[in-house]
Design a protein around this motif. Structure first.
Motif, short mmCIF file in Angstrom:
data_model
loop_
_atom_site.label_atom_id
_atom_site.label_comp_id
_atom_site.label_asym_id
_atom_site.label_seq_id
_atom_site.Cartn_x
_atom_site.Cartn_y
_atom_site.Cartn_z
N TYR A 82 107.19 10.90 81.05
CA TYR A 82 108.17 11.81 80.46
C TYR A 82 108.33 11.56 78.96
O TYR A 82 108.65 12.48 78.21
CB TYR A 82 109.51 11.66 81.18
CG TYR A 82 110.56 12.63 80.72
CD1 TYR A 82 110.57 13.94 81.18
CD2 TYR A 82 111.56 12.25 79.83
CE1 TYR A 82 111.53 14.85 80.76
CE2 TYR A 82 112.53 13.15 79.41
CZ TYR A 82 112.51 14.44 79.87
OH TYR A 82 113.46 15.33 79.45
N ASP B 168 107.52 15.87 77.88
CA ASP B 168 108.77 16.23 78.55
C ASP B 168 108.83 17.72 78.89
O ASP B 168 109.92 18.25 79.16
CB ASP B 168 109.97 15.84 77.69
CG ASP B 168 109.95 16.49 76.30
OD1 ASP B 168 109.02 17.27 76.03
OD2 ASP B 168 110.85 16.20 75.49
N ASP C 247 109.88 18.03 84.20
CA ASP C 247 110.92 17.05 84.52
C ASP C 247 110.31 15.91 85.33
O ASP C 247 109.17 15.99 85.82
CB ASP C 247 112.06 17.72 85.29
CG ASP C 247 111.58 18.37 86.58
OD1 ASP C 247 111.32 17.65 87.56
OD2 ASP C 247 111.43 19.61 86.59
N CYS D 62 115.99 14.94 86.90
CA CYS D 62 115.50 14.21 85.72
C CYS D 62 116.48 13.08 85.40
O CYS D 62 117.43 13.26 84.62
CB CYS D 62 115.34 15.16 84.54
SG CYS D 62 114.07 14.64 83.36
N CYS E 71 117.56 11.61 81.66
CA CYS E 71 116.92 12.42 80.63
C CYS E 71 117.96 12.86 79.61
O CYS E 71 119.11 13.12 79.98
CB CYS E 71 116.26 13.66 81.24
SG CYS E 71 114.89 13.29 82.34
#
Length: 494
Positions: free
Chosen positions: A155, A159, A162, A457, A460
């Protein structure tokens, strides 16, 4: 008597050498032996070191932020030594079991000995059942952690997807490990894996030092008891990677040489984990409490991207390390373990990957899940059970006298070994399982409450949406289309 024991010990594990002795070696065989078919003490060292310092390298700075600098360093040294001791105990019990069986003319050429079989042969079916349950559950979640780590790391390069989607993708990629027959065949992978983690560890250390401390950095750890024991159990997990010790030993041509290999691997691993964790914590301090993956705080650069890619490859290798013993257990359960067709065995292994895939999607909590697995599973699998098994296997004077391997003199022979074993059991039961289990479960439940199961995610950063366009009040309105008549109240007067 001593000479007979020495001879019996030496012949343990020489099957591969006996099978190949006298056979012509062509170019294909030499290439296969160089890259594919390992079994030396060096192969075992690379396997142990590579397997021990996988994705946990990225979560150790997070543990330092929970423990503080001094406690983080001391716990690494302490659990490194304790893990080396229990790995030594596992190796002794394996040699004892295999020697007894080979005296009975048991042939292991088409059979991989596993830890639960060692417990069964030495202590009976109840020990086997307990060992099998803990070992399989630990290796299952160990594989889950590698899959979560793959999604977490990629990620930081891409990105656009997800982390849950990346978990789907890497689950399919890691399923290809079903084609690797055994730990004999990890020779080149173990070597490359250790190179990859070495690069990543020193990248973390150097990049953090060059970055310098962030403005207003704070090092408040340890601030809470629950965080302190959560960090400690993550380090317990770090040096508890010897759940595959028996399988690695069985892949050796002379497994009696394994005794000091895990200690030597641990010493090398400490040269990677201590500088990297200390440097990242020095640079970012308490920011790590909300960023369990060290990559999240370092600025993107070609060096960081290289480290991420290398760790992804290494996590694929470590997934195979953790999952291969589960493949063996499943093969034995369905009667496919001695099948000589690689494709049939690979097809039979695939169902093992499905629950791993599913659990990685349910619990994507990279970092906190390490501590939970460490306290509830690693504590018993590779610390408490091996220490107790050693005590009960050699509890009688006859068993101690006829033991294939005597405890070393520098630990005090049998008395010293018993004292160390009792200390390991009491310490891990109280600190690792007791306090560590409480702290890690509290933290794990907090992650579920905060992010929820099946979170798309985990950790995130929030998505940044472009601001809406600002209308200029003085600009003239566009003319109405066609014969459309505007309402009277919005017609502007000249």
């Amino acid at each position: 008597m001593a000479t007979d024991k020495a001879v019996e010990t030496v012949i343990v594990g020489n099957y591969v050498e006996m099978e190949t002795e006298g056979k012509p070696t062509d170019v294909k065989t030499k290439i296969s032996k160089l890259f594919w078919h390992g079994g030396s003490a060096y192969d075992a060292w690379f396997s142990c070191a590579s397997n021990q310092v996988a994705q946990v390298l990225l979560t150790l700075p997070y543990s330092f932020s929970q423990l503080g600098m001094m406690s983080g360093i001391l716990f690494q040294l302490f659990y490194g030594l304790m893990g080396s001791w229990t790995a030594y105990l596992i190796s002794i019990l394996y040699i004892e079991y295999r020697t007894r069986k080979e005296r009975e003319k048991v042939d292991f050429r088409n059979h991989v000995i596993q830890w639960f079989e060692v417990l069964d042969g030495l202590l009976g079916k109840h020990w086997r059942n307990v060992g099998l349950a803990f070992n399989c559950t630990f290796l299952l979640f160990g594989s889950v952690i590698q899959l979560i780590a793959c999604a977490s790391n990629i990620y930081y390069i891409n990105d656009n997807l997800d982390k849950r989607t990346w978990t789907y993708i890497f689950g399919a990629c890691c399923a290809t490990t079903v084609f690797i027959p055994s730990f004999h065949n990890y020779r080149i992978w173990s070597f490359l894996g250790l190179l990859m983690t070495t690069y990543t560890a020193w990248y973390l250390a150097v990049a953090s030092l060059l970055h310098g401390q962030v403005e207003g950095v704070k090092h408040s750890g340890p601030s809470k008891l629950v965080l302190y024991f959560t960090g400690a159990t993550n380090i317990l997990y770090t040096f508890g990677g010897h759940a595959v010790t028996v399988e690695i030993m069985h892949a050796m041509w002379k497994p009696q040489k394994f005794k000091a290999i895990y200690l030597l691997a641990t010493l090398y691993v400490l040269t990677l984990t201590l500088p990297s964790a200390a440097a990242v914590y020095w640079a970012f301090g308490d920011m790590l409490l909300n960023h369990s993956n060290a990559f999240a705080l370092l600025p993107r650069s070609p060096f960081r991207d290289m480290a991420v890619i290398l760790m992804l490859i290494h996590q694929f290798i470590t997934f195979g390390f953790a999952c291969t013993p589960l493949y063996f257990v499943w093969e034995k359960a369905i009667g496919m373990h001695e099948c000589k067709s690689l494709c049939k065995r690979a097809a039979a292994r695939l169902p093992v990957v499905i629950p791993i895939w599913f659990l990685a999607i349910v619990f994507p909590f990279f970092g906190p899940i390490n501590s939970t697995v460490g306290s509830l599973l690693v504590s018993f699998t590779v610390y408490i059970i091996p220490a107790l098994a050693h005590i009960f296997t050699f509890k009688s004077a006859a068993a101690r006298e006829n033991a294939v391997e005597q405890p070393p003199r520098f630990v005090g022979r049998w008395i010293g070994a018993y004292v160390i074993n009792i200390f390991v059991v009491v310490w891990v039961l109280i600190v690792g399982f007791g306090f560590g289990g409480w702290a890690s479960m509290v933290n794990f439940i907090h992650q579920i409450d905060t992010f929820g199961l099946f979170t798309k995610c985990y950790q995130c950063p929030p998505q940044q949406f472009p601001p809406p366009p600002v209308m200029n009040a003085t600009a003239p309105l566009p003319p109405p289309p066609g014969n459309l008549t505007l309402p009277h109240h919005i017609i502007r007067k000249p």
